[in-house]
Design an enzyme around this catalytic site. Structure first.
Site: not given
Ligand code: XIL
Length: 396
Positions: A179, A290
């Protein structure tokens, strides 16, 4: 905060979330089961229930899931049956695995790696550089003032060499940078300038450095740039620009992770294809890293004193979600030559990271005060059972 159900007698659940704007502690708030909204069983006659997602997609790509040191115990049977790739949801992030300069927390990450190895599941490393869940100490110099670029680079190198080195040969992929591109609508603002990485370097030097360090530490791991909202045209072009620069500078990047935090309404098929085509045109491989598809098109908001009514996983949103999942997996199959894995973010609708963000997707503003609203974004329901969307995806 309390949340509770009203059973309206029909085959439908009404979740009333009585939100008290203050004193909300979602970590203590266990989502209750929603009533099943459909009387159609979660199996179809032609389904072969001895198979898991990984078997249905055996000829296409790996099927993955985000796990924690807890879920590999509580959901181990489902994970082993359905998936052949895992990502640590949080346990390898800098702030968690390396919270102080001379302190590493290996336990949870090691447990996840051992679990995966025991069950012949592949492991994606996530992640080495992010503006969130990072380590504040990296940016503070010995005098308490902001650390110099040189010191931050040296710490980044140490971090990457130590973490990637520890799991050398065990990770098939690392999300190296997460990101780094600006998420706003202004096409002239390319990088996420509020990030401590940007404020330290004021150039993308840290991105290139992270990839080079990771490659030094484990030349066999594939190295990815991972991003959300990558299908939105303005952001897509910014990402494309970054990728072209990395390639031109001979940075060791192998692939792009599309986080794919989507909603039943967005993105559309054309946007997904366009983003894929651009990445592929650079000779990079792809993973959907994700994936979740929330049933809410925007996060819920709370008016203090007013209860929030959540209709739950209604037949209407179920139908929209099935159609969306089918559409995206149709595309995934068409691009199977380039897609190496599709990973879901969390195991089942029992607990999604989106639930505590008002059910909205990544990139949506997090409601303040916080709102708990279930997002129902995955292929397994609140009882860890396969949803109809599961069968729509495997049978298409
Ligand atoms: C999220 C997790 O799922 C949560 O438990 C945590 O509180 C915040 O991060 N993008 C990403 C992930 O790359 O690492 C993130 O995961 C969600 C958004």
């Amino acid at each position: 905060m309390s949340n509770y159900f009203i059973n309206n007698g029909a085959n439908k659940g009404m979740l009333i979330v009585a939100a008290v704007a203050t004193a909300l502690s979602f970590s203590q708030c266990t989502p209750k089961q929603t009533a099943t909204v459909s009387s159609v069983p979660n199996t179809t006659p032609q389904a072969d229930i001895s198979k898991g997602l990984k078997d249905y997609f055996n000829d296409d790509f790996l099927m993955g899931v985000a796990v924690s040191s807890r879920s590999i115990r509580t959901d181990s049977a489902l994970i082993i049956k359905e998936f052949n790739s895992v990502t640590a949801e949080n346990d390898m992030k800098v702030g968690i695995i390396h919270p102080a300069e001379n302190r590493y927390n290996w336990k949870n990450a090691d447990d996840i790696v051992a679990f995966a190895e025991r069950h012949h599941i592949k492991i994606r490393g996530h992640n080495l550089l992010w503006h969130k869940q990072g380590a504040d100490w990296m940016f503070v110099g010995p005098d308490g003032k902001p650390a110099s670029k040189e010191l931050v680079l040296q710490r980044l190198r140490d971090h990457i060499h130590t973490v990637v080195g520890r799991y050398k040969g065990k990770m098939y992929v690392w999300d190296v940078v997460n990101e780094a591109i600006d998420d706003g609508p202004d096409s002239t603002v390319m990088y996420r300038e509020s990030s401590p990485w940007w404020t330290t370097f004021k150039s993308p030097e840290f991105i290139e450095a992270a990839f080079r360090y990771a490659h030094e530490a484990d030349p066999s791991a594939k190295l990815y740039y991972n991003e959300f909202n990558s299908e939105r045209p303005v952001k897509r072009e910014k990402i494309f620009k970054l990728l072209k620069k990395l390639k031109a500078d001979h940075v060791p990047i192998d692939g792009v992770g599309f986080q794919a935090h989507w909603t039943v309404d967005r993105p559309n098929a054309e946007q997904i294809r366009k983003a894929l085509d651009e990445v592929i045109s650079l000779g990079l491989e792809v993973q959907f890293t994700e994936l979740d598809i929330t049933v809410h098109t925007k996060p819920a908001e709370i008016t203090p004193g007013k209860p929030l009514v959540d209709p739950g996983y209604t037949p209407e949103v179920e139908a929209k979600q099935i159609a969306k999942y089918k559409m995206v997996f149709d595309i995934f199959r068409q691009y199977r030559k380039h897609i190496k894995a599709v990973t879901f973010w969390n195991v089942s609708d029992r607990g999604s990271w989106l639930d505590s963000r008002g059910g909205g997707s990544a990139g949506d503003p997090i409601p303040s005060p916080p709102v708990f609203l279930k997002a129902y974004p995955l292929l397994f329901d609140v009882n860890n059972q396969r949803k109809k969307a599961y069968w729509a995806v495997v049978n298409n």
